[in-house]
Design an enzyme around this catalytic site. Structure first.
Site, mmCIF file in Angstrom:
data_model
loop_
_atom_site.group_PDB
_atom_site.id
_atom_site.type_symbol
_atom_site.label_atom_id
_atom_site.label_comp_id
_atom_site.label_asym_id
_atom_site.label_seq_id
_atom_site.Cartn_x
_atom_site.Cartn_y
_atom_site.Cartn_z
ATOM 1 N N GLY A 125 1.049 -1.114 -0.002
ATOM 2 C CA GLY A 125 -0.083 0.390 0.159
ATOM 3 C C GLY A 125 1.000 1.394 -0.098
ATOM 4 O O GLY A 125 2.101 1.531 0.963
ATOM 5 N N ARG B 78 0.191 -4.927 -5.000
ATOM 6 C CA ARG B 78 -0.228 -5.338 -4.077
ATOM 7 C C ARG B 78 0.455 -7.070 -5.020
ATOM 8 O O ARG B 78 -1.287 -7.132 -5.312
ATOM 9 C CB ARG B 78 -1.578 -5.520 -3.433
ATOM 10 C CG ARG B 78 -1.535 -4.788 -2.271
ATOM 11 C CD ARG B 78 -2.287 -5.079 -1.654
ATOM 12 N NE ARG B 78 -3.243 -3.919 -0.650
ATOM 13 C CZ ARG B 78 -2.553 -3.461 0.452
ATOM 14 N NH1 ARG B 78 -1.300 -4.254 0.784
ATOM 15 N NH2 ARG B 78 -1.863 -2.157 1.496
ATOM 16 N N ASP C 253 5.849 -5.005 5.837
ATOM 17 C CA ASP C 253 6.204 -6.578 6.357
ATOM 18 C C ASP C 253 6.561 -7.013 5.469
ATOM 19 O O ASP C 253 7.664 -7.870 5.079
ATOM 20 C CB ASP C 253 5.258 -6.656 7.883
ATOM 21 C CG ASP C 253 4.571 -6.635 7.607
ATOM 22 O OD1 ASP C 253 3.756 -5.719 6.781
ATOM 23 O OD2 ASP C 253 3.423 -8.036 8.467
ATOM 24 N N THR D 89 5.086 1.312 6.461
ATOM 25 C CA THR D 89 3.814 1.161 6.726
ATOM 26 C C THR D 89 2.968 2.122 7.589
ATOM 27 O O THR D 89 3.265 2.601 8.695
ATOM 28 C CB THR D 89 3.697 -0.251 7.367
ATOM 29 O OG1 THR D 89 1.952 -0.336 7.435
ATOM 30 C CG2 THR D 89 4.745 -0.301 8.039
ATOM 31 N N ASP E 239 0.436 1.449 9.256
ATOM 32 C CA ASP E 239 0.306 0.896 10.109
ATOM 33 C C ASP E 239 1.361 0.577 11.183
ATOM 34 O O ASP E 239 0.448 0.435 12.544
ATOM 35 C CB ASP E 239 -0.240 -0.786 9.854
ATOM 36 C CG ASP E 239 -1.080 -0.578 8.789
ATOM 37 O OD1 ASP E 239 -2.034 0.311 8.733
ATOM 38 O OD2 ASP E 239 -1.396 -1.657 8.755
ATOM 39 N N ASP F 266 3.785 -0.672 12.361
ATOM 40 C CA ASP F 266 4.603 -1.793 13.007
ATOM 41 C C ASP F 266 5.135 -3.104 12.555
ATOM 42 O O ASP F 266 5.765 -4.108 13.054
ATOM 43 C CB ASP F 266 2.962 -3.010 13.199
ATOM 44 C CG ASP F 266 2.129 -3.045 12.427
ATOM 45 O OD1 ASP F 266 3.132 -3.109 11.086
ATOM 46 O OD2 ASP F 266 1.356 -4.117 11.845
ATOM 47 N N ARG G 34 -4.219 -3.102 9.868
ATOM 48 C CA ARG G 34 -4.808 -4.654 9.405
ATOM 49 C C ARG G 34 -4.260 -5.562 10.797
ATOM 50 O O ARG G 34 -5.086 -6.295 11.154
ATOM 51 C CB ARG G 34 -3.346 -4.684 8.649
ATOM 52 C CG ARG G 34 -3.650 -6.359 8.298
ATOM 53 C CD ARG G 34 -2.418 -6.244 7.152
ATOM 54 N NE ARG G 34 -2.812 -5.587 5.560
ATOM 55 C CZ ARG G 34 -4.386 -6.294 4.676
ATOM 56 N NH1 ARG G 34 -4.841 -6.895 5.300
ATOM 57 N NH2 ARG G 34 -5.014 -5.130 3.756
#
Ligand code: F6P
Length: 343
Positions: A10, A72, A102, A124, A126, A128, A170
């Site tokens: 993304g 993706r 990741d 990311t 996110d 993470d 996510r």
């Protein structure tokens, strides 16, 4: 050197700043920068690299998205994709910088284990990735969540409503937790610390009985619906890195419907979705994306392959791709407890 760069998975605000940070350092020292279109697809399918110029990288530090395009792309389907990437890299490039989360860094690590000259850059929204305190895009997303809560606050207060706000995230709740903390959320529900629907309702009832006639509930898209009494069917699967589109599960709508069904609350739902990923990066994202992009260049010329620049304790360090490919970094208990102190 012919240094390739790609952005995979993304997009996130700050990708162009990272490409610029890497590229301008490479041009300064007389190297070529080859921009690979659309992530791994640009190596696994027909080679889609083109020489980038200093002019093209000028004026893009504040631009969202990625000038390279991203995708993706599932390297395991059709089979043999990873081997084609290995072959294409060896044929066209002296080194590759892979900017991604990741899924991307797992592939970078796989390539590196087979001797490919790969360096990663942590991205990311996110936030993470294991081994780094920061990933490109996170700060902008948190600012968008906080601003959205500021806006929802005034209408929620005027109408005495419960506003359920679904954020991205996510597998972890960084965006929900930090966006909620910055925006003064009255409850934050994230995958790391599951709560039941009864606990959510009890909290809203308690707030209402203490003269708080409205509430803002932030819910991360990745929460497990079964802990909330729902049925976990999973999201719609998508090809490639990322696997499943969690937004299709509608967790915000689900939580809002349960609150509504309890009675006594007027409820509305806002799904922030890709607004959190679009548009111009924050200054913080621009600065750190530039720094990790430039550090990736340093790693390439020092031939520190299999490494990725990460942000630790206010500075940039190198860690191994193997480290960041090990899973997700979760919101720690003490940070969630701090958020909860304001519920
Ligand atoms: O992985 C980053 C992320 O923004 C997640 O928070 C979200 O679930 C996903 O990407 C959405 O991906 P897409 O843009 O493919 O729908």
């Amino acid at each position: 050197m012919r240094i390739g760069v790609l952005t995979a998975g993304g997009d996130a605000p700050g990708l162009n700043a990272a490409i610029r940070g890497l590229g301008q350092m490479a041009f300064r020292d007389g190297h070529e920068l080859i921009g690979i279109a659309n992530g791994w697809a640009g190596l696994a399918d027909e080679f889609s690299g083109r020489n980038l110029s200093p002019e093209e990288l000028s004026g893009i530090v504040g631009q969202g998205g990625t000038l390279l395009g991203t995708a993706r792309y599932d390297l395991d389907h059709p089979t043999g994709g990873r081997d084609r990437v290995l072959a294409s890299l060896a044929k066209h490039l002296d080194a590759l910088v892979a900017i991604g989360g990741d899924g991307t860094q797992q592939i970078s690590n796989w390539l590196s284990e087979r001797g490919a000259p790969v360096v990663g850059v942590p991205k990311t929204l996110d936030n993470d990735l294991v081994g780094t305190d920061y990933c490109i895009g996170f700060d902008t997303a948190v600012s968008i969540v906080a601003e959205s809560l500021d806006r929802l606050y005034t209408t929620a207060a005027s109408h005495h409503r419960v506003m359920v706000v679904e954020t991205m995230g996510r597998a972890t709740g960084w965006v929900a937790a930090m966006g909620g903390l910055a925006g003064g959320a009255d409850l934050i529900v994230i995958p790391e610390f599951p709560i039941t629907m009864d606990q959510i309702i009890a909290h809203l009832v308690k707030r209402r009985s203490s003269n708080n006639a409205f509430s803002i509930v932030v819910v991360a898209e990745g929460i497990n619906l079964e802990t909330l009494g729902g049925h976990e069917e999973g999201g719609v699967s998508t090809e490639g890195i990322g696997g499943v589109r969690l937004a299709t599960r509608g967790v915000g709508q689900f939580v809002a419907a349960q609150i509504d069904a309890h009675g006594g609350f007027e409820v509305r739902t806002t799904v922030l979705g890709h607004l959190q990923r679009g548009g111009s990066p924050s200054s913080y994202d621009r600065i750190w994306a530039t720094r990790v992009g430039a550090a990736a260049y340093d790693a390439v010329v020092a031939e520190k392959f299999g490494m990725i620049p990460v942000v630790r304790c206010g500075g940039v360090e190198l860690t191994t791709l193997a480290t960041v490919a090990t899973g997700q970094r979760q919101v720690p208990r003490e940070l969630y407890d701090l958020c909860a102190a304001f519920f």
